[in-house]
Scaffold this active site. Structure first.
Site, PDB file in Angstrom:
ATOM      1  N   ARG A  15      -2.852 -24.197  -1.513  1.00 14.86           N
ATOM      2  CA  ARG A  15      -3.801 -25.310  -1.632  1.00 14.86           C
ATOM      3  C   ARG A  15      -3.384 -26.216  -2.798  1.00 14.86           C
ATOM      4  O   ARG A  15      -2.542 -25.860  -3.609  1.00 14.86           O
ATOM      5  CB  ARG A  15      -5.220 -24.767  -1.865  1.00 14.86           C
ATOM      6  CG  ARG A  15      -5.826 -24.103  -0.654  1.00 14.86           C
ATOM      7  CD  ARG A  15      -7.138 -23.407  -0.971  1.00 14.86           C
ATOM      8  NE  ARG A  15      -6.940 -22.264  -1.845  1.00 14.86           N
ATOM      9  CZ  ARG A  15      -7.926 -21.521  -2.347  1.00 14.86           C
ATOM     10  NH1 ARG A  15      -9.180 -21.824  -2.063  1.00 14.86           N
ATOM     11  NH2 ARG A  15      -7.662 -20.492  -3.121  1.00 14.86           N
ATOM     12  N   LYS A  75      -6.453 -22.632  -8.414  1.00 20.79           N
ATOM     13  CA  LYS A  75      -6.563 -21.287  -8.988  1.00 20.79           C
ATOM     14  C   LYS A  75      -6.615 -21.344 -10.503  1.00 20.79           C
ATOM     15  O   LYS A  75      -6.260 -22.343 -11.142  1.00 20.79           O
ATOM     16  CB  LYS A  75      -5.348 -20.435  -8.575  1.00 20.79           C
ATOM     17  CG  LYS A  75      -5.267 -20.167  -7.094  1.00 20.79           C
ATOM     18  CD  LYS A  75      -6.526 -19.570  -6.537  1.00 20.79           C
ATOM     19  CE  LYS A  75      -6.579 -18.072  -6.709  1.00 20.79           C
ATOM     20  NZ  LYS A  75      -7.747 -17.510  -5.954  1.00 20.79           N
ATOM     21  N   TYR A  94     -11.061 -23.188 -10.302  1.00 21.67           N
ATOM     22  CA  TYR A  94     -11.607 -21.827 -10.285  1.00 21.67           C
ATOM     23  C   TYR A  94     -11.061 -21.088 -11.503  1.00 21.67           C
ATOM     24  O   TYR A  94      -9.863 -21.183 -11.793  1.00 21.67           O
ATOM     25  CB  TYR A  94     -11.171 -21.068  -9.024  1.00 21.67           C
ATOM     26  CG  TYR A  94     -11.823 -21.534  -7.743  1.00 21.67           C
ATOM     27  CD1 TYR A  94     -13.198 -21.428  -7.566  1.00 21.67           C
ATOM     28  CD2 TYR A  94     -11.066 -22.049  -6.710  1.00 21.67           C
ATOM     29  CE1 TYR A  94     -13.799 -21.841  -6.377  1.00 21.67           C
ATOM     30  CE2 TYR A  94     -11.661 -22.463  -5.515  1.00 21.67           C
ATOM     31  CZ  TYR A  94     -13.026 -22.364  -5.361  1.00 21.67           C
ATOM     32  OH  TYR A  94     -13.623 -22.773  -4.204  1.00 21.67           O
ATOM     33  N   HIS A  96     -12.782 -17.625 -12.737  1.00 20.97           N
ATOM     34  CA  HIS A  96     -13.076 -16.182 -12.622  1.00 20.97           C
ATOM     35  C   HIS A  96     -12.730 -15.456 -13.921  1.00 20.97           C
ATOM     36  O   HIS A  96     -11.878 -14.559 -13.949  1.00 20.97           O
ATOM     37  CB  HIS A  96     -12.332 -15.566 -11.424  1.00 20.97           C
ATOM     38  CG  HIS A  96     -12.730 -16.176 -10.112  1.00 20.97           C
ATOM     39  ND1 HIS A  96     -13.963 -15.946  -9.528  1.00 20.97           N
ATOM     40  CD2 HIS A  96     -12.089 -17.031  -9.289  1.00 20.97           C
ATOM     41  CE1 HIS A  96     -14.044 -16.626  -8.398  1.00 20.97           C
ATOM     42  NE2 HIS A  96     -12.926 -17.297  -8.238  1.00 20.97           N
ATOM     43  N   ALA A 268     -15.459  -9.174   2.066  1.00 20.73           N
ATOM     44  CA  ALA A 268     -15.952  -8.915   0.698  1.00 20.73           C
ATOM     45  C   ALA A 268     -14.935  -8.156  -0.159  1.00 20.73           C
ATOM     46  O   ALA A 268     -15.267  -7.699  -1.241  1.00 20.73           O
ATOM     47  CB  ALA A 268     -17.269  -8.132   0.772  1.00 20.73           C
ATOM     48  N   ASP A 270     -12.702  -9.257  -1.950  1.00 18.65           N
ATOM     49  CA  ASP A 270     -12.499  -9.852  -3.287  1.00 18.65           C
ATOM     50  C   ASP A 270     -13.523  -9.331  -4.291  1.00 18.65           C
ATOM     51  O   ASP A 270     -13.372  -9.533  -5.488  1.00 18.65           O
ATOM     52  CB  ASP A 270     -12.509 -11.388  -3.216  1.00 18.65           C
ATOM     53  CG  ASP A 270     -13.828 -11.942  -2.726  1.00 18.65           C
ATOM     54  OD1 ASP A 270     -14.582 -11.214  -2.043  1.00 18.65           O
ATOM     55  OD2 ASP A 270     -14.115 -13.114  -3.025  1.00 18.65           O
TER      56      ASP A 270
HETATM   57  N1  LIG Z   1     -11.714 -12.572   1.255  1.00 14.76           N
HETATM   58  C1  LIG Z   1     -11.845 -13.864   1.027  1.00 14.76           C
HETATM   59  O1  LIG Z   1     -10.893 -14.623   1.100  1.00 14.76           O
HETATM   60  C2  LIG Z   1     -13.199 -14.432   0.694  1.00 14.76           C
HETATM   61  C3  LIG Z   1     -13.425 -15.808   0.757  1.00 14.76           C
HETATM   62  C4  LIG Z   1     -14.725 -16.281   0.507  1.00 14.76           C
HETATM   63  C5  LIG Z   1     -15.741 -15.385   0.178  1.00 14.76           C
HETATM   64  N2  LIG Z   1     -15.457 -14.031   0.112  1.00 14.76           N
HETATM   65  C6  LIG Z   1     -16.468 -13.029  -0.206  1.00 14.76           C
HETATM   66  O2  LIG Z   1     -17.340 -12.842   0.894  1.00 14.76           O
HETATM   67  C7  LIG Z   1     -18.532 -12.218   0.416  1.00 14.76           C
HETATM   68  C8  LIG Z   1     -19.766 -12.927   0.989  1.00 14.76           C
HETATM   69  O3  LIG Z   1     -19.838 -14.226   0.430  1.00 14.76           O
HETATM   70  P1  LIG Z   1     -21.007 -15.246   0.815  1.00 14.76           P
HETATM   71  O4  LIG Z   1     -20.609 -16.565   0.270  1.00 14.76           O
HETATM   72  O5  LIG Z   1     -21.341 -15.130   2.242  1.00 14.76           O
HETATM   73  O6  LIG Z   1     -22.224 -14.659  -0.026  1.00 14.76           O
HETATM   74  P2  LIG Z   1     -23.782 -14.977   0.233  1.00 14.76           P
HETATM   75  O7  LIG Z   1     -24.464 -14.693  -1.056  1.00 14.76           O
HETATM   76  O8  LIG Z   1     -23.951 -16.291   0.889  1.00 14.76           O
HETATM   77  O9  LIG Z   1     -24.198 -13.864   1.319  1.00 14.76           O
HETATM   78  C9  LIG Z   1     -24.218 -12.493   1.048  1.00 14.76           C
HETATM   79  C10 LIG Z   1     -25.260 -11.863   1.920  1.00 14.76           C
HETATM   80  O10 LIG Z   1     -25.144 -10.427   1.766  1.00 14.76           O
HETATM   81  C11 LIG Z   1     -26.458  -9.901   1.880  1.00 14.76           C
HETATM   82  N3  LIG Z   1     -26.466  -8.532   1.360  1.00 14.76           N
HETATM   83  C12 LIG Z   1     -26.415  -8.109   0.073  1.00 14.76           C
HETATM   84  N4  LIG Z   1     -26.418  -6.761   0.043  1.00 14.76           N
HETATM   85  C13 LIG Z   1     -26.453  -6.336   1.317  1.00 14.76           C
HETATM   86  C14 LIG Z   1     -26.466  -5.045   1.927  1.00 14.76           C
HETATM   87  N5  LIG Z   1     -26.436  -3.931   1.210  1.00 14.76           N
HETATM   88  N6  LIG Z   1     -26.504  -4.990   3.287  1.00 14.76           N
HETATM   89  C15 LIG Z   1     -26.523  -6.114   4.042  1.00 14.76           C
HETATM   90  N7  LIG Z   1     -26.529  -7.356   3.510  1.00 14.76           N
HETATM   91  C16 LIG Z   1     -26.488  -7.461   2.171  1.00 14.76           C
HETATM   92  C17 LIG Z   1     -27.306 -10.889   1.112  1.00 14.76           C
HETATM   93  O11 LIG Z   1     -28.685 -10.775   1.444  1.00 14.76           O
HETATM   94  C18 LIG Z   1     -26.696 -12.217   1.557  1.00 14.76           C
HETATM   95  O12 LIG Z   1     -27.362 -12.771   2.680  1.00 14.76           O
HETATM   96  C19 LIG Z   1     -18.444 -12.282  -1.108  1.00 14.76           C
HETATM   97  O13 LIG Z   1     -17.974 -11.037  -1.592  1.00 14.76           O
HETATM   98  C20 LIG Z   1     -17.399 -13.349  -1.345  1.00 14.76           C
HETATM   99  O14 LIG Z   1     -16.767 -13.192  -2.604  1.00 14.76           O
HETATM  100  C21 LIG Z   1     -14.216 -13.560   0.354  1.00 14.76           C
END
Ligand SMILES: NC(=O)c1ccc[n+]([C@@H]2O[C@H](COP(=O)([O-])OP(=O)(O)OC[C@H]3O[C@@H](n4cnc5c(N)ncnc54)[C@H](O)[C@@H]3O)[C@@H](O)[C@H]2O)c1
Length: 372
Positions: A15, A75, A94, A96, A268, A270
């Site tokens: 990016r 980054k 970003y 972190h 999740a 990350d």
């Molecule tokens: N791998 C990647 O490249 C990448 C990219 C973007 C985001 N992510 C990750 O994806 C994850 C989700 O991000 P998001 O933006 O959707 O977050 P978000 O806060 O919008 O959504 C998270 C959801 O998880 C729910 N939740 C929490 N604990 C729970 C449980 N025990 N059981 C069921 N649901 C539960 C919450 O109620 C919420 O609705 C984060 O860890 C984020 O860092 C990863």
């Protein structure tokens, strides 16, 4: 103001911090824009795309860092980049910082004013500069998961939408936030039989409303998860507990209850991943198998679609970028509490108490800094 955008140097990062579109908006407002040569190539933007809208091209990163008053990146700055930062300069990217003591130390030592994308907030309590990447990762999850479901890629050979007379794939999405809703949209579009699980009933109500019967919602109790994974062709992990490691919601023992060749996509990852058997993978080698279950656990999924991700990030950062360049950082964060929430370091002071707590460094709030 002189805005500079270096080429990203973190491995596998394609990016770029400033799109030609965003650069053009800044130039229209009278700012100078300097882009390192080749910075946009990974996202499909050539030097000519930038010069066509009036930006200048710098031969190397040093030429950018030397003159830029505002540095825009994607980054967190890597060690050689940190060595080029200085007091009086604003860094918008970003960061972190909480798990990264070395970077925090270097930013403080440089005196740079740094503003972290990931802690900028919005009026609805969201994180507007993280959300676009969650949208991307969420929409990508069923796409990569369906690839992994193909026989040649280790999966059980199930087509997402089925065909007339043959049932579609069962997709279970755990976590119905930004990632989960985006994943649901694509999985529903592919014709899969989709269930979204969450611990927030209001969120489940919302999803139930907007999808109008095209998916099933389920409260994410441990018992319901255990039951649903037994018939899942694909499970997408999309939970987030802000500031905490992801909870482990599917154990190794549960893998043996799933159909052989089923796919786990742990978005999740990350945050440590929400399946016990998850470990981070890369785009080069994205999947591995445990007990007959295919795991996809790429920690920077948006990098796979660098062009879309760059454009989405550029749209989200643009208003803040224009405010910082137009008013100067101090006035911009005075005027906007949401941008203020991103201020992380200034002249050797840490301005993020959560980062201070994580790293044992004294911190002030951005409000205290402005008042001081
Ligand atoms: N791998 C990647 O490249 C990448 C990219 C973007 C985001 N992510 C990750 O994806 C994850 C989700 O991000 P998001 O933006 O959707 O977050 P978000 O806060 O919008 O959504 C998270 C959801 O998880 C729910 N939740 C929490 N604990 C729970 C449980 N025990 N059981 C069921 N649901 C539960 C919450 O109620 C919420 O609705 C984060 O860890 C984020 O860092 C990863």
């Amino acid at each position: 103001m002189r805005i500079g955008c270096p080429k990203e140097v973190k491995p596998q990062e394609f990016r770029v911090g400033l799109t030609p579109f965003a650069a053009a908006e800044a130039i229209l407002r009278g700012h100078d824009v300097l882009i390192e040569t080749g910075a946009g190539l990974g996202a499909g933007f050539t030097d000519d795309d930038y010069t066509a809208i009036g930006a200048q091209i710098a031969p190397d990163a040093k030429s950018v860092f030397d003159v830029a008053e505002l540095v825009i990146k994607v980054k967190e700055p890597q060690a050689p980049e940190r060595a080029m930062l200085r007091e009086g300069q604003v860094l918008f990217t970003y960061l972190h910082l909480a798990p990264d003591a070395a970077q925090t130390r270097d930013l403080l030592a440089s005196g740079v004013t740094s503003i972290a994308y990931e802690t900028v907030t919005d009026a609805r309590g969201g994180l507007p500069l993280l959300a676009p990447m969650s949208e991307v990762a969420g929409r990508l999850a069923p796409q990569v998961g369906s690839w992994a479901l193909q026989k040649a890629n280790g999966g059980r050979g199930v087509l997402m939408g089925g065909v007339p007379g043959v049932r579609p794939a069962n997709v279970v999405i755990i976590g119905g936030g930004v990632v989960g809703a985006a994943a649901a949209r694509v999985a529903v579009g592919m014709g899969a039989n989709v269930t979204v699980m969450d611990r927030s009933v209001p969120r489940l109500s919302y999803l139930d409303d907007i999808f109008m019967g095209k998916l099933t919602t389920q409260y994410a109790s441990a018992a319901a998860t255990a039951e649903l994974v037994q018939t899942a062709d694909m499970v997408i992990g999309a939970v987030l507990i802000p500031g905490a490691a992801a909870p482990k919601l599917v154990s190794r023992a549960q893998l043996s209850t799933m159909p052989q060749g089923a796919v786990l996509v742990d978005v999740a990852i990350d945050q440590g991943g929400c399946f016990e058997t998850s470990r981070a993978t890369t785009h080069q080698d994205p999947v591995y198998e445990v007990d007959g279950i295919v795991h996809y656990c790429v920690a920077n999924m948006p990098g796979a679609v660098a062009r879309t991700s760059t454009q989405a990030l550029g749209n989200a950062t643009l208003p803040f970028l224009l405010a910082l360049a137009g008013k100067g950082w101090r006035q911009a964060i005075r005027d906007d509490a949401h941008l203020r929430a991103g201020l992380s370091t200034h002249q050797g002071r840490l301005t993020s108490p959560p980062v201070g707590e994580a790293l044992g460094i004294e911190a002030v709030t951005p409000d205290q800094l402005l008042a001081g």
